[in-house]
Design an enzyme around this catalytic site. Structure first.
Site, mmCIF file in Angstrom:
data_model
loop_
_atom_site.group_PDB
_atom_site.id
_atom_site.type_symbol
_atom_site.label_atom_id
_atom_site.label_comp_id
_atom_site.label_asym_id
_atom_site.label_seq_id
_atom_site.Cartn_x
_atom_site.Cartn_y
_atom_site.Cartn_z
ATOM 1 N N VAL A 26 -9.915 -21.187 13.457
ATOM 2 C CA VAL A 26 -10.818 -20.039 13.312
ATOM 3 C C VAL A 26 -10.231 -18.825 14.020
ATOM 4 C CG1 VAL A 26 -13.101 -19.127 13.853
ATOM 5 C CG2 VAL A 26 -12.862 -21.484 13.042
ATOM 6 N N PRO A 46 -7.583 -23.858 26.502
ATOM 7 C CA PRO A 46 -6.485 -24.622 27.110
ATOM 8 C C PRO A 46 -5.331 -24.863 26.139
ATOM 9 C CG PRO A 46 -8.370 -26.038 26.634
ATOM 10 C CD PRO A 46 -8.823 -24.639 26.396
ATOM 11 N N PRO A 177 8.504 -4.770 -17.498
ATOM 12 C CA PRO A 177 9.263 -5.056 -18.716
ATOM 13 C C PRO A 177 8.475 -4.990 -20.017
ATOM 14 C CG PRO A 177 8.720 -7.085 -17.590
ATOM 15 C CD PRO A 177 8.271 -5.981 -16.691
ATOM 16 N N ASP A 200 6.685 6.681 -21.534
ATOM 17 C CA ASP A 200 7.877 6.373 -22.325
ATOM 18 C C ASP A 200 7.527 5.402 -23.448
ATOM 19 O OD1 ASP A 200 9.735 7.942 -21.103
ATOM 20 O OD2 ASP A 200 10.541 6.375 -19.796
ATOM 21 N N LYS A 222 7.551 12.603 -27.935
ATOM 22 C CA LYS A 222 7.040 13.599 -28.878
ATOM 23 C C LYS A 222 6.812 14.964 -28.235
ATOM 24 C CE LYS A 222 4.862 10.151 -31.861
ATOM 25 N NZ LYS A 222 3.607 9.655 -32.473
ATOM 26 N N GLY A 253 9.164 2.413 -18.426
ATOM 27 C CA GLY A 253 9.411 0.986 -18.551
ATOM 28 C C GLY A 253 10.300 0.499 -17.423
ATOM 29 N N GLY A 254 10.140 -0.776 -17.048
ATOM 30 C CA GLY A 254 10.991 -1.348 -16.010
ATOM 31 C C GLY A 254 10.783 -0.669 -14.680
ATOM 32 N N ASP A 255 11.894 -0.338 -14.019
ATOM 33 C CA ASP A 255 11.872 0.370 -12.742
ATOM 34 C C ASP A 255 12.389 1.788 -12.956
ATOM 35 O OD1 ASP A 255 11.891 -0.027 -9.540
ATOM 36 O OD2 ASP A 255 13.562 1.244 -10.157
#
Length: 408
Positions: A26, A46, A177, A200, A222, A253-255
């Site tokens: 706890v 103790p 991804p 994207d 666009k 997308g991705g990193d």
């Protein structure tokens, strides 16, 4: 006598004495939050668990190695009683009552003057859940409610917009991804708070459908370019919307920093004096092969992996890749954006010493419902791509790791 509900309150314990009796599980669970609150924690027991002992050795708490004694709760602001000695707990609880110290008891909630709520945290907010009475206490139920609220705040499914004045800025978010569940918790929360999202084509499209109706979603592909290059037009749009005082998310997308031109956008924003937050994303270079059953490294097979861009052919004067050196490596080669150039890439690797029999896997639309895997070798990959009609986006993995997974 009618039972009244507990009164919820947030204790500010910085620098204030808190006494914990007992050094078992706890205490081990409760101590980190007390330490994080800045409390001056004195633990009396103790014996303690190894984790609690480590806290004492690090100077985070003061440990008195003995049993509870009358007077231990003097000058305390808060007490946690969690020993396995019911008599000692009762005596300590009585002392707390005399000294008007709010006291939690792990063995008898009815005898306590305070209860510990199920707590969680999300971006500067603490969520604390209590049952309304001792008779209705159900720790698993309160914990489940806590988890649901915190998770909702983190992933954006529970929208709690800020009403304070916001500083204009942009969040550059890596969407992962493709599978919408693979965006980071922070990225999803920022999406939920956005006024404008510039996305994207390769970003996780399903996430856009979850956005509230008032959010303006702009397809980066666009944006009218006019006489500017595409990236310059995207940079201009980020700056323009941020200067309008809107919360802008650039969803990639991705990193953002793995072939995502993320730093170009950060630099443009810095030049315009716009603050930018970068949220890393799971790169397709490791996640897509993994989703297809291919580990990019494996003991005894590959001790390194190299990620390269294949968007320009090896004989293109713009290429910055040292393909002859890559051909001599023994590890795994991961090629992004290289589907239409894979024939020339394979020829170059073979010409510089790579075996024509080297296994190759192409994973198209990785982590999405449309994912498919096509296997080949360096000698056959160009014809396989044509015959199987492999199209972008696809991650190409070259190396022996292709043959060891369950999907091989």
């Amino acid at each position: 006598m009618a039972e009244h509900p507990a009164y919820p309150v947030g204790l500010r314990l910085t620098g204030r004495r808190v006494v914990v009796l007992g050094g078992g599980q706890v205490a081990q669970r409760r101590l980190p939050a007390l330490i994080a609150a800045g409390a001056d924690v004195v633990l009396v027991s103790p014996e303690v668990t190894a984790s609690v002992e480590a806290m004492a050795q690090a100077g985070e708490i003061t440990w008195k190695r003995r049993r509870y004694q009358e007077g231990d709760l003097a000058d305390a602001w808060y007490a946690l009683i969690a020993t396995d000695d019911h008599d000692a707990n009762t005596r300590a609880s009585a002392e707390a009552e005399r000294h008007r110290v709010w006291c939690v008891r792990s063995d008898d909630a009815d005898a306590a003057t305070a209860w510990t709520p199920a707590t969680g945290h999300s971006e500067g907010v603490t969520v604390a859940v209590l049952t309304s009475s001792a008779r209705e206490r159900d720790p698993r139920h309160t914990a489940a409610i806590r988890d649901a609220v915190v998770e909702g705040l983190r992933d954006g499914t529970l929208v709690a917009p800020h009403h304070r004045t916001r500083t204009p800025g942009v969040a550059l978010v890596g969407g992962g991804p493709g599978d919408p569940d693979l965006i980071t918790v922070r990225g999803r929360r920022l999406l939920a708070e956005a006024d404008v999202v510039i996305a994207d084509r390769l970003g996780p499209r399903d996430l856009l459908a979850e956005l509230p109706p008032h959010v303006e979603v702009i397809d980066a592909a666009k944006i009218p370019y006019g006489r500017s290059m595409a990236q310059e037009a995207i940079n201009d749009a980020l700056v323009e919307y941020a200067k309008q005082g809107k919360a802008v998310v650039r969803l990639k997308g991705g990193d953002p920093y793995v072939f995502g031109r993320g730093m170009e956008e950060v630099q443009a924003l810095a030049e315009a004096g716009i603050p930018c937050t970068v949220v890393p994303g799971i790169s397709s270079s490791i996640s897509v092969p993994g989703a297809a059953g291919i580990p990019v490294t494996h003991r005894g097979v590959a001790h390194e992996f190299t990620v390269v861009s294949g968007h320009v052919a090896p004989d293109d004067e713009r290429s910055l890749v040292d393909w002859p050196s890559l051909a001599r490596l023994n590890g795994t080669l991961v090629i992004l954006m290289g589907v239409d150039k894979i024939g020339k890439i394979a020829e170059t690797l073979i010409a510089h010493g790579k075996s024509p029999d080297t296994p190759v896997a192409l994973v198209q639309e990785g982590t999405t419902a449309a994912q498919r895997r096509v296997d080949a070798t360096l000698a056959t990959v160009a014809e396989t791509v044509r015959a199987e009609d492999v199209r972008p986006p696809a991650v190409i993995v070259v190396g022996e790791v292709v043959t060891i997974g369950p999907g091989a």
